[in-house]
Design a protein around this motif. Sequence first.
Motif, PDB file in Angstrom:
ATOM      1  N   GLY A  37      -1.920  12.158  -3.909  1.00  0.00           N
ATOM      2  CA  GLY A  37      -2.009  11.565  -2.591  1.00  0.00           C
ATOM      3  C   GLY A  37      -2.086  10.049  -2.609  1.00  0.00           C
ATOM      4  O   GLY A  37      -2.223   9.418  -1.561  1.00  0.00           O
ATOM      5  N   ASP A  38      -1.985   9.442  -3.812  1.00  0.00           N
ATOM      6  CA  ASP A  38      -2.081   7.984  -3.914  1.00  0.00           C
ATOM      7  C   ASP A  38      -0.809   7.332  -3.386  1.00  0.00           C
ATOM      8  O   ASP A  38       0.289   7.866  -3.542  1.00  0.00           O
ATOM      9  N   PRO A  39      -0.935   6.152  -2.752  1.00  0.00           N
ATOM     10  CA  PRO A  39       0.266   5.436  -2.313  1.00  0.00           C
ATOM     11  C   PRO A  39       1.090   4.993  -3.521  1.00  0.00           C
ATOM     12  O   PRO A  39       0.559   4.675  -4.588  1.00  0.00           O
ATOM     13  N   LEU A  40       2.403   4.971  -3.360  1.00  0.00           N
ATOM     14  CA  LEU A  40       3.314   4.597  -4.440  1.00  0.00           C
ATOM     15  C   LEU A  40       4.003   3.277  -4.091  1.00  0.00           C
ATOM     16  O   LEU A  40       4.896   3.250  -3.237  1.00  0.00           O
ATOM     17  N   PRO A  41       3.605   2.165  -4.726  1.00  0.00           N
ATOM     18  CA  PRO A  41       4.307   0.901  -4.516  1.00  0.00           C
ATOM     19  C   PRO A  41       5.588   0.850  -5.336  1.00  0.00           C
ATOM     20  O   PRO A  41       5.731   1.551  -6.336  1.00  0.00           O
ATOM     21  N   GLY A  42       6.543   0.019  -4.905  1.00  0.00           N
ATOM     22  CA  GLY A  42       7.755  -0.218  -5.683  1.00  0.00           C
ATOM     23  C   GLY A  42       8.771   0.897  -5.648  1.00  0.00           C
ATOM     24  O   GLY A  42       9.709   0.914  -6.444  1.00  0.00           O
TER      25      GLY A  42
END
Length: 879
Positions: A37-42
Motif C-alpha cells: 500500500g506504499d506510494p510509488l514515486p518515479g
Amino acid sequence: MKQKLFKKNMFLFFLMAPLMLLAQDVVKGKVTDSGLGDPLPGVNVVIKGTTTGTTTDFDGNYELSVDNFPSILVFSSLGYASKEMQVTGPTTLNVAMDESATGLEEVVLLGNRSKPRTVLGSPVPIDNIGVAELKSTGQPTVDKMLTYKVPSFNSTTQAISDGTAHFDPADLRGLGPSRTLVLVNGKRKNLSALVYINDTPGKGEVGVDLKSVPSAAIERIEVLRDGASAQYGSDAIAGVINMVLKRNVEYTTVGVSSGITTEGDGFNFAADVNSAIKLGEDGGYLNLTVGYYNQEKTNRAGTPGEDGLFGVPANDPDWGSWLAENPDLGMTIGQPELEKMDVFFNAGIPFKNGNGEIYTFGGLTYRKGKSFALYRPPYWVSDPYNLLHDPGTTYQGFQPTFETDIRDNNATVGVKWKLFTFDVDLSGTYGRNAVNYDVRNTLNIVLGANSPTSFDVGAYSFSNTLGNLDFSKNLGTVNIAFGAEIRGERFTALAGESASFAGQGAVSFPGLQPSNAVEATRDNYGLYGDLEWEPTEKLLLGGALRYEDFSDFGDNTSWKVNGRYLLGERKGAIRASYSTGFRAPALHQIYLSNIQTLVSGGTISNQGTFNNVDPIIRDGLGVPQLTAETSKNITAGFTFSPLTNLSFAVDFYNVKIDDRVLFTNEIGFDGDTANNNPVEEILLDNDITSLKFFVNAVNTNTTGVDIVANYKNIAIGAGSLGATIAANFNKTEIEGQIKTPSLLAANGYEIFNRKEQARITTVRPKSKILIGLDYNIEKWNFILNNTYFGEVKWDHGTDPLKDQVFAGKVITDLILGYEFSQKVSATIAVNNLLNVYPDELDPKGDVVTDLGGRFKYPWEVNQFGFAGTIINAGLSFKF
C-alpha cells in the motif's frame, strides 16, 4: 556551402519552435504498491502508442493531460509488472501495481524512438538492469558492475599501462571499446580523451569513460545488444548502453562502504548521497547525487630474485645482494591509487497544461590517480647527482609514478512538447573529458644535476557539442519517428614542459613535444527516419534509415530492418533484425602523435606514433586517409515465458566489420645494417627505434549467442528465491588479407603481427557464464553469484611456440544484506570468495613475456584482474 546552410536553417528552426500549447483534459491519481500500500514515486505514466507521459512524485501522485478519449494509460516501473488502464474522460484514477513476475514485462525505451516497449515486445535483445541488480554485484564502479551482470560486456583493471590504467577499456560482444555507443537519458555521452596505446585489450581504440557516471545517480541501465547505427549513429556497431538517471525518489539515501583485500592492501572507501526535491506543484523534480570514492593500490608482482630481462643472475657479484633484498625487483603491479568525486543532477519542469516539460541533466566527475611504471633498478638507471636518494645512502633505484587529473563533465538542456499532434524533443548537449599527466619520482638523465624529479608531461581533452531534434507519432498500427542531429567535436593535445621531452625525455614517459600538440575539430550532421508497423497484435515490422555527413572524410548511409512475432497464450516472441552500420574514426585516432618508452630485450628505446595527416605517413609511407568502418549485423532469437515467474531469451548474432581501424605493431629496423630502407630513414631522421600509425586494414567476422534465463519468486520456506543464468559465447576471426601499404609490403614489413591480431580475436573470453541466486527471507537477503570467465590466449609476435593459453576460471561472490528497519540496512560483500587468480605467466624462453619475471600474472590479456579476495561492508540510510 550546403552543409553550412543546412546547419543555419536547423538552428533557426530550434529557436522558432513553438513551446506554448492549449490546455487539455487532465487525468490524475495515485500509484501504490499492491502488497504494502506504499506510494510509488518515479512510476512512468504514458499514453499508449505515444511518448507523451509523466512520472509520479514523492507521494505517488501523477497528473497527465490527454488529447483524445478513450485512451489507454500505461503504468510502468522497474520491478513491477506494467499495467494498462483505459480512461474515457477526465477522471481521478488510482492504480495499485504488482511486483514484476518476469523480466520480460519490464519496460524499456532504448531501441525504439516511437513508444516504450517491454523486453518481451522489443524486436531486438535488451537487458534492463536496475540499480539494485547493479549493487548486488558488490563491485565499486559501473564498468565493473556491468562486467558481472552482462555476459557479453567486459572491463578489467590494467596495470603498468600509463593512462590506460586509469580508464580500464570496456567492450561489448568482444568488438572493442570504440564500437559501443553510450547514452545518458537517451543522449550521446562524450568519448574519453585517451587513446589506449599500451599493450592491453582495446589497444588503439577510444571508449567512453564509464567511471564518470556514479551508480548512486542511476535508476537503471538498458543494454541494447544489436547493431543500432541506423537509429543512433556512429559507434553503435556492437550495441548501445543507456544510463537512465533517477528522477523522483521517495527518500534521501545516504550510503557508505569500505573494503580491503585479504592480502591487506587495496583499501577502499565510498560515500554517496542521493535526494530529490519537488519543483512546483505540477510534478516537477530535481534529483541530486553527490559521491566520493577512494581506493589504495594493490601489488601482485612476481618475485624472481633475478632479472632475466637485463641478464642479472641472483648470484651476480655486483648486484646479488640488491636482488636478495628486492626479490620482486622493486615492482608495484596491481590496481592504481584513485580518488574520485561526483556531482550529478536530473531535473524536469512540466508545462502548466501538462503537455510537455523542460528538462536538464548532467554531472561533473573529478578524479586523481596514481599508477606505477617499471622499477628502475640501480643497474638499469644511475642517479649520480643524488636526485632521488639521500646523500650518504646506498642508491636503490627508483619507481616512476604516472599520475592523472581527469575531469569529465556533461550537461543536456531540452524541451518536450506536442506540435501538430507530433511528440517533439529538442535538446542541446555538451560533454568533455580531459586528462592531465604528471610523471613523478623520476628524472631526465640528459639534464644532469638540473633535472627535476617530477614533470608535467602534457594533457589531452575531447569534447562534443550536440543539437538534437526528434519527432514521433503513433498512427494506430503505425509508429513513425524522424529527426536530425548536429554534432561538433574537438580533440586537443597539449605539450608537456620542456624538461619532460629534452633529449630522451623523462625516464619512463617522455613528455608530449610541441610537434605533438594539436587542436583538431570536425562537425557532422545526421538525418534519420524510423518506421514501425503492427498489422496485428502479434506481428511487428520495423525499419530505420540514417544519413550522416562528416566534414573530414565524407558521408555514410545506414539502414535496419527488424521484426517480432508474439507467441500464443504463453508469453514469448520470435525476433530478428538485419542492419548495416558504421563507425567514424575518432579524432584521437586521426591526430594522435607522441613518443613512448619501450623496454625490450634488456634495452630501452623510444617509439614514435605518427598521426594519419602527417606527410611522413601519408606521403612517405603511402598510408591512406582514415575513413569509416562499415558493418553488417544479423541478430535472431526468441523469448519465452512458460511459467509466470520463468523466462528465457536466446539471441544469435553475426557482426562483420570492414576496414576496421587498427593501431599497427612496432615497425623498426630490418637488421640489414648495410642498407637503409625508406622506413629506416624515417626512424633515423626522428631519432626513434620504431614507429606506429593508425590505418584501416582489417576485416573481422564475429559470431556469438547470448542466453538469459530468469526464475523469480520461488517459494522456499518462509522466503523467496530468484535464480538467473546468463551466458555469452563468441568467436572473432580476421577475414582476408591485412591491407599493408605497398611501400611497407615491398620492404618486407608486417603491420599487424600475430600478437596484435590476437588482441582482437582471443584476449577477451570467448565464453562467459553468470549464475546468480538471490534469496530473501524476512529482513535478510543472501546473494550468491558465480561468474565463469572463459580461457584467453596470448600470441607471441613471431614465434607460435611461445604462445600461452590461460584457462577459464570461476569467480564466486557472496553478498549478505540485512534490513534493521525500513530506513536502515547493511551489506557485506565478499568478492572472489575463493581467492581465485589467473594462471601464472610462463615466460617460455622469452624474457619479454613476463619482463624478466616482474609479472606473475598476465598483463596483456586479462580475464578478471588479479586482486584476489576483496571484503566490503556498507550501510545505507534513508530519511
